[in-house]
Design an enzyme around this catalytic site. Structure first.
Site, mmCIF file in Angstrom:
data_model
loop_
_atom_site.group_PDB
_atom_site.id
_atom_site.type_symbol
_atom_site.label_atom_id
_atom_site.label_comp_id
_atom_site.label_asym_id
_atom_site.label_seq_id
_atom_site.Cartn_x
_atom_site.Cartn_y
_atom_site.Cartn_z
ATOM 1 N N ILE A 1 -5.271 -0.689 -5.466
ATOM 2 C CA ILE A 1 -6.525 -0.540 -4.596
ATOM 3 C C ILE A 1 -7.872 -0.299 -5.545
ATOM 4 C CG2 ILE A 1 -7.779 0.594 -2.780
ATOM 5 C CD1 ILE A 1 -4.973 1.102 -1.556
ATOM 6 N N ASP B 1 -7.672 6.565 -15.343
ATOM 7 C CA ASP B 1 -6.228 6.094 -15.073
ATOM 8 C C ASP B 1 -5.174 6.625 -16.000
ATOM 9 O OD1 ASP B 1 -3.961 4.720 -13.826
ATOM 10 O OD2 ASP B 1 -5.440 3.439 -13.106
ATOM 11 N N LYS C 1 -0.298 -2.451 -15.608
ATOM 12 C CA LYS C 1 -1.403 -2.457 -14.566
ATOM 13 C C LYS C 1 -2.865 -2.472 -15.351
ATOM 14 C CE LYS C 1 -1.689 2.448 -14.170
ATOM 15 N NZ LYS C 1 -1.570 3.772 -13.270
ATOM 16 N N SER D 1 -2.819 9.242 3.074
ATOM 17 C CA SER D 1 -1.591 8.517 3.287
ATOM 18 C C SER D 1 -1.095 8.889 4.683
ATOM 19 C CB SER D 1 -0.582 8.741 2.364
ATOM 20 O OG SER D 1 0.766 7.956 2.688
ATOM 21 N N TYR E 1 5.656 13.501 -1.572
ATOM 22 C CA TYR E 1 4.711 12.783 -1.720
ATOM 23 C C TYR E 1 3.835 13.107 -0.544
ATOM 24 C CZ TYR E 1 1.699 8.704 -1.248
ATOM 25 O OH TYR E 1 0.578 7.868 -1.062
ATOM 26 N N LYS F 1 -0.002 14.793 -0.037
ATOM 27 C CA LYS F 1 -1.443 14.441 0.348
ATOM 28 C C LYS F 1 -1.752 15.088 1.710
ATOM 29 C CE LYS F 1 -1.912 10.597 -1.824
ATOM 30 N NZ LYS F 1 -3.385 10.301 -2.737
ATOM 31 N N ASN G 1 -0.129 0.560 5.632
ATOM 32 C CA ASN G 1 0.737 -0.368 4.729
ATOM 33 C C ASN G 1 -0.329 -1.221 4.291
ATOM 34 O OD1 ASN G 1 2.944 1.014 6.388
ATOM 35 N ND2 ASN G 1 3.986 -0.008 4.752
ATOM 36 N N LYS H 1 3.664 -3.157 -9.450
ATOM 37 C CA LYS H 1 4.206 -1.794 -8.791
ATOM 38 C C LYS H 1 5.583 -1.655 -8.681
ATOM 39 C CE LYS H 1 1.892 -0.092 -5.620
ATOM 40 N NZ LYS H 1 1.147 0.591 -4.123
ATOM 41 N N GLY I 1 18.879 -2.988 12.126
ATOM 42 C CA GLY I 1 18.257 -1.871 13.203
ATOM 43 C C GLY I 1 18.348 -0.586 12.914
#
Length: 314
Positions: free
Chosen positions: A11, A31, A39, A117, A140, A144, A169, A178, A203
């Site tokens: 992003i 970064d 990246k 997130s 994680y 957030k 997503n 990634k 399922g």
């Protein structure tokens, strides 16, 4: 000048690209590019003023040695590996570092738009930005949520924009580096191109094979939302960043198959280690987003996936 943390990432690099498209290259990218980390390729076609490693930038924040003409900070940098179990590492990257950025931007009245997130909601069925619906399932998601909670305490006194975007997503170009953390759109595309099969879970959570639902949002829409909040009048809050419409994994696979003209779906058993931590359904409540003045419509899943496949096929 703009600052984009995580600017070499998925992003973040799209934000840099968007700012460049407006004729601006006065951008600092922050970064952490490690050994064998590809990246950096996301920056090769972009124009920036400077690059700082995350630790170097953290020290600059502590010493107050940043430029004086910062228009906005886009804080996208984080450890995004939902399978990471090192809590100390996760909280240092996603909470402690974020606090430094928040405190600096508040002190200097610089607009801050940061990445939160949808993982903060866990397996709940209500995706409104309220404490009673926040039940993260891993460290994680907790990292957030912890920062969101910290932000909420400071928002009433904030005199500059502070917006936390709870990404659902997100998919799009510039995410090929990634690996297993890439979007399901890209993972299913790669599977179909290399093996002719899209592997989806059987399922779970009351949903049929491949019928688990997520709110998939194109990275181009995510960038538009970031840019909207970074400019104009002061805006404050924690805001969902999704389309408000859930779609199934079957929808993604079938859309890609129809575009490339071949392939089939294979259903596999969900691994035991993720069954209790798997979100079978997500769908953003857009009340806060719309209430803060964002009116643009979103690309449909079919439109967004088509653009991605055309890009990846080049």
């Amino acid at each position: 000048m703009y600052i984009v943390t995580g600017g070499a990432g998925f992003i973040g690099s799209h934000l840099v690209e968007n700012i460049n498209a407006g004729g601006v290259s006065d951008i600092i990218v922050v970064d952490s590019i490690g050994k064998d980390d590809e990246k950096y390729k996301n920056l090769c076609d972009l124009s920036i003023a400077d690059y700082y490693d995350k630790d170097e930038f953290s020290l600059m924040l502590s010493n107050g040695k940043l430029p004086c003409n910062i228009k906005a900070v886009f804080h996208q940098g984080a450890c995004t590996d939902t399978m990471e179990t090192d809590g100390r590492f996760m909280l240092e990257n996603n909470f402690t570092f974020s606090k430094k950025i928040l405190e600096y931007t508040l002190k200097n009245k610089i607009p801050l738009v940061y990445a939160s997130s949808a993982s903060t909601y866990g397996c709940g069925k209500n995706f409104s930005e309220r404490a009673e619906y926040e039940q993260p399932l891993n460290v994680y998601g907790y990292s957030k949520l912890l920062f969101d909670q910290y932000v909420r305490k400071l928002l009433p006194a904030a005199e500059s924009t502070v917006i936390g975007l709870r990404y659902f997503n997100v998919y799009g170009s510039r995410e090929t580096y990634k690996g297993r953390m890439a979007s399901m759109v890209y993972q299913l595309y790669r599977q179909l191109k290399t093996t002719g099969k899209a592997k989806l879970f059987e399922g779970s959570g009351g949903y049929g094979n491949g019928e688990q639902c997520r709110d998939f949002i194109s990275v181009s829409d995510v960038v538009k939302i970031n840019m909207f909040f970074a400019g104009g009048k002061v805006k404050k809050g924690i805001v969902n960043c999704g389309t408000g419409k859930s779609r199934t994994f079957n929808d993604i696979a079938q859309t890609i198959i129809s575009i490339i003209g071949s392939g089939k779906i294979e259903y596999i058993e969900m691994p035991e280690n993720i069954k209790s931590k798997y979100q079978s359904f997500t769908e953003a409540d857009l009340s806060n987003l719309r209430g803060l003045g964002y009116t643009q419509e979103f690309a449909s899943l079919e439109e967004g996936v088509k653009q991605c496949v055309e890009y990846w096929n080049r």
